[in-house]
Design a protein around this motif. Structure first.
Motif, PDB file in Angstrom:
ATOM      1  N   ILE A  31       0.844  -1.201   0.000  1.00  0.00           N
ATOM      2  CA  ILE A  31       0.000   0.000   0.000  1.00  0.00           C
ATOM      3  C   ILE A  31       0.875   1.245   0.000  1.00  0.00           C
ATOM      4  O   ILE A  31       0.625   2.201  -0.749  1.00  0.00           O
ATOM      5  CB  ILE A  31      -0.933   0.008   1.231  1.00  0.00           C
ATOM      6  N   LEU A  32       1.900   1.243   0.849  1.00  0.00           N
ATOM      7  CA  LEU A  32       2.827   2.376   0.933  1.00  0.00           C
ATOM      8  C   LEU A  32       3.474   2.643  -0.412  1.00  0.00           C
ATOM      9  O   LEU A  32       3.566   3.796  -0.858  1.00  0.00           O
ATOM     10  CB  LEU A  32       3.899   2.074   1.982  1.00  0.00           C
ATOM     11  N   LEU A  33       3.918   1.590  -1.058  1.00  0.00           N
ATOM     12  CA  LEU A  33       4.584   1.735  -2.354  1.00  0.00           C
ATOM     13  C   LEU A  33       3.604   2.199  -3.423  1.00  0.00           C
ATOM     14  O   LEU A  33       3.928   3.067  -4.239  1.00  0.00           O
ATOM     15  CB  LEU A  33       5.211   0.396  -2.750  1.00  0.00           C
ATOM     16  N   ALA A  34       2.416   1.642  -3.416  1.00  0.00           N
ATOM     17  CA  ALA A  34       1.408   1.984  -4.426  1.00  0.00           C
ATOM     18  C   ALA A  34       0.988   3.446  -4.339  1.00  0.00           C
ATOM     19  O   ALA A  34       0.664   4.070  -5.366  1.00  0.00           O
ATOM     20  CB  ALA A  34       0.194   1.081  -4.269  1.00  0.00           C
ATOM     21  N   LYS A  35       1.008   3.998  -3.129  1.00  0.00           N
ATOM     22  CA  LYS A  35       0.574   5.382  -2.929  1.00  0.00           C
ATOM     23  C   LYS A  35       1.679   6.406  -3.197  1.00  0.00           C
ATOM     24  O   LYS A  35       1.407   7.605  -3.280  1.00  0.00           O
ATOM     25  CB  LYS A  35       0.055   5.574  -1.505  1.00  0.00           C
ATOM     26  N   ASN A  36       2.917   5.930  -3.312  1.00  0.00           N
ATOM     27  CA  ASN A  36       4.033   6.878  -3.440  1.00  0.00           C
ATOM     28  C   ASN A  36       4.821   6.782  -4.742  1.00  0.00           C
ATOM     29  O   ASN A  36       5.701   7.616  -4.978  1.00  0.00           O
ATOM     30  CB  ASN A  36       4.994   6.689  -2.262  1.00  0.00           C
ATOM     31  N   VAL A  37       4.552   5.766  -5.547  1.00  0.00           N
ATOM     32  CA  VAL A  37       5.214   5.681  -6.854  1.00  0.00           C
ATOM     33  C   VAL A  37       4.149   5.490  -7.932  1.00  0.00           C
ATOM     34  O   VAL A  37       3.014   5.114  -7.631  1.00  0.00           O
ATOM     35  CB  VAL A  37       6.228   4.506  -6.911  1.00  0.00           C
ATOM     36  N   SER A  38       4.524   5.723  -9.158  1.00  0.00           N
ATOM     37  CA  SER A  38       3.581   5.569 -10.266  1.00  0.00           C
ATOM     38  C   SER A  38       3.244   4.095 -10.490  1.00  0.00           C
ATOM     39  O   SER A  38       3.966   3.206 -10.028  1.00  0.00           O
ATOM     40  CB  SER A  38       4.162   6.163 -11.543  1.00  0.00           C
ATOM     41  N   ILE A  39       2.172   3.866 -11.198  1.00  0.00           N
ATOM     42  CA  ILE A  39       1.762   2.488 -11.500  1.00  0.00           C
ATOM     43  C   ILE A  39       2.856   1.771 -12.285  1.00  0.00           C
ATOM     44  O   ILE A  39       3.147   0.593 -12.045  1.00  0.00           O
ATOM     45  CB  ILE A  39       0.438   2.486 -12.305  1.00  0.00           C
ATOM     46  N   GLU A  40       3.482   2.505 -13.223  1.00  0.00           N
ATOM     47  CA  GLU A  40       4.539   1.922 -14.041  1.00  0.00           C
ATOM     48  C   GLU A  40       5.743   1.528 -13.182  1.00  0.00           C
ATOM     49  O   GLU A  40       6.318   0.442 -13.341  1.00  0.00           O
ATOM     50  CB  GLU A  40       4.982   2.910 -15.133  1.00  0.00           C
ATOM     51  N   SER A  41       6.121   2.411 -12.254  1.00  0.00           N
ATOM     52  CA  SER A  41       7.268   2.134 -11.379  1.00  0.00           C
ATOM     53  C   SER A  41       6.963   0.988 -10.419  1.00  0.00           C
ATOM     54  O   SER A  41       7.836   0.152 -10.135  1.00  0.00           O
ATOM     55  CB  SER A  41       7.624   3.390 -10.574  1.00  0.00           C
ATOM     56  N   PHE A  42       5.734   0.953  -9.945  1.00  0.00           N
ATOM     57  CA  PHE A  42       5.300  -0.127  -9.043  1.00  0.00           C
ATOM     58  C   PHE A  42       5.424  -1.477  -9.747  1.00  0.00           C
ATOM     59  O   PHE A  42       5.980  -2.432  -9.201  1.00  0.00           O
ATOM     60  CB  PHE A  42       3.846   0.118  -8.615  1.00  0.00           C
ATOM     61  N   GLY A  43       4.905  -1.528 -10.971  1.00  0.00           N
ATOM     62  CA  GLY A  43       4.967  -2.769 -11.746  1.00  0.00           C
ATOM     63  C   GLY A  43       6.388  -3.149 -12.110  1.00  0.00           C
ATOM     64  O   GLY A  43       6.750  -4.333 -12.072  1.00  0.00           O
ATOM     65  N   LEU A  44       7.207  -2.138 -12.433  1.00  0.00           N
ATOM     66  CA  LEU A  44       8.599  -2.394 -12.817  1.00  0.00           C
ATOM     67  C   LEU A  44       9.381  -2.977 -11.644  1.00  0.00           C
ATOM     68  O   LEU A  44      10.133  -3.948 -11.818  1.00  0.00           O
ATOM     69  CB  LEU A  44       9.261  -1.103 -13.294  1.00  0.00           C
ATOM     70  N   PHE A  45       9.207  -2.387 -10.477  1.00  0.00           N
ATOM     71  CA  PHE A  45       9.953  -2.878  -9.312  1.00  0.00           C
ATOM     72  C   PHE A  45       9.644  -4.345  -9.034  1.00  0.00           C
ATOM     73  O   PHE A  45      10.556  -5.158  -8.841  1.00  0.00           O
ATOM     74  CB  PHE A  45       9.639  -2.039  -8.070  1.00  0.00           C
ATOM     75  N   PHE A  46       8.372  -4.684  -8.998  1.00  0.00           N
ATOM     76  CA  PHE A  46       8.004  -6.059  -8.664  1.00  0.00           C
ATOM     77  C   PHE A  46       8.338  -7.044  -9.778  1.00  0.00           C
ATOM     78  O   PHE A  46       8.545  -8.232  -9.535  1.00  0.00           O
ATOM     79  CB  PHE A  46       6.530  -6.145  -8.278  1.00  0.00           C
ATOM     80  N   ALA A  47       8.414  -6.528 -10.999  1.00  0.00           N
ATOM     81  CA  ALA A  47       8.840  -7.385 -12.107  1.00  0.00           C
ATOM     82  C   ALA A  47      10.311  -7.753 -11.949  1.00  0.00           C
ATOM     83  O   ALA A  47      10.706  -8.913 -12.109  1.00  0.00           O
ATOM     84  CB  ALA A  47       8.612  -6.678 -13.441  1.00  0.00           C
ATOM     85  N   VAL A  48      11.133  -6.747 -11.621  1.00  0.00           N
ATOM     86  CA  VAL A  48      12.564  -6.982 -11.409  1.00  0.00           C
ATOM     87  C   VAL A  48      12.778  -7.845 -10.166  1.00  0.00           C
ATOM     88  O   VAL A  48      13.583  -8.787 -10.179  1.00  0.00           O
ATOM     89  CB  VAL A  48      13.331  -5.651 -11.263  1.00  0.00           C
ATOM     90  N   PHE A  49      12.032  -7.529  -9.119  1.00  0.00           N
ATOM     91  CA  PHE A  49      12.155  -8.304  -7.875  1.00  0.00           C
ATOM     92  C   PHE A  49      11.806  -9.776  -8.112  1.00  0.00           C
ATOM     93  O   PHE A  49      12.483 -10.670  -7.601  1.00  0.00           O
ATOM     94  CB  PHE A  49      11.239  -7.726  -6.794  1.00  0.00           C
ATOM     95  N   SER A  50      10.763 -10.023  -8.874  1.00  0.00           N
ATOM     96  CA  SER A  50      10.338 -11.402  -9.148  1.00  0.00           C
ATOM     97  C   SER A  50      11.424 -12.176  -9.880  1.00  0.00           C
ATOM     98  O   SER A  50      11.657 -13.358  -9.585  1.00  0.00           O
ATOM     99  CB  SER A  50       9.049 -11.401  -9.984  1.00  0.00           C
ATOM    100  N   LEU A  51      12.101 -11.510 -10.826  1.00  0.00           N
ATOM    101  CA  LEU A  51      13.175 -12.169 -11.573  1.00  0.00           C
ATOM    102  C   LEU A  51      14.336 -12.531 -10.656  1.00  0.00           C
ATOM    103  O   LEU A  51      14.813 -13.677 -10.657  1.00  0.00           O
ATOM    104  CB  LEU A  51      13.668 -11.261 -12.701  1.00  0.00           C
TER     105      LEU A  51
END
Length: 221
Positions: A31-51
């Motif tokens: 929730i903290l991350l979703a409210k403070n970064v853009s949707i694109e950045s949120f998705g990018l971070f978790f995509a990289v983290f998942s890899l």
């Protein structure tokens, strides 16, 4: 029998509470991350983290549960030297596999960022997360010891990791780190948890000494 039941219930309640709190902290982190970064950045971070998380998942080579069993067997024999050999063998196995993963990710980091994620911002996140996952070698090794001696301690590791991740992500976001904030937070939280797991391991086996050879015993597995 009554004493065993009492310990079981106490342990079950303790683990359940920590698991609930860990899940809650993880939810608050998102929730903290979703409210403070853009949707694109949120998705990018978790995509990289998942890899990165997926690749580092191979560092234990599937021997985690086996290590717990072997340590338990040596525990029954009251063989501290046997436990030591298993711990060191497991650690160095993870170390060399992780070293290969790290080198591969660093070597192809720019290519992965531009051609797989198609975003140059993924490069910095990838590098930071690779650094963050290095201490997990210590944590997973220590966790096998803790799991063999005091299962309830495992839940404290996950709880502390989630707690410090949330705290430092909040702090870094306030300092304007944007999407890199959780990556830096993972570096600190994983490092703290690694240190904590070492402490808990020695608490489980007060007389354990890991210095001196041999460091790797092919017969441990």
């Amino acid at each position: 029998m009554a004493e065993y039941t009492k310990k079981f219930v106490k342990g079950f309640i303790s683990v359940s509470i920590f698991l609930f709190l860990t899940a809650l902290l993880g939810y608050l982190f998102r929730i903290l991350l979703a409210k403070n970064v853009s949707i694109e950045s949120f998705g990018l971070f978790f995509a990289v983290f998942s890899l990165v998380n997926f690749l580092f998942g191979f560092k234990a080579f599937g021997l985690g549960s086996g290590t717990v069993r072997f340590i338990t067997e040596e525990k029954i024999k009251n063989s501290t030297s046997g436990i030591r050999k298993i711990i060191l063998s497991y650690f160095f196995l993870q170390f060399f596999i992780s070293l290969f993963i790290i080198m591969a990710l660093l070597l192809f980091s720019n290519y992965i960022a531009l051609n797989y994620f198609k975003d140059k911002a993924a490069y910095d996140i990838l590098i930071l997360l690779v650094i963050a996952f290095i201490p997990t070698i210590i944590t997973t090794t220590s966790a096998s010891v803790i799991h063999s001696f005091k299962l309830t301690y495992i839940s404290t590791i996950e709880f502390l990791q989630a707690l410090f991740l949330l705290i430092f992500t909040y702090l870094f976001l306030n300092y304007g780190f944007d999407v890199k904030a959780p990556a830096y937070a993972y570096i600190i939280s994983f490092l703290i948890v690694a240190i904590w797991s070492i402490y808990m391991s020695y608490k489980c086996i007060p007389g354990l000494k890991l210095t001196g050879g041999p460091y790797f015993d092919k017969n441990s597995f």
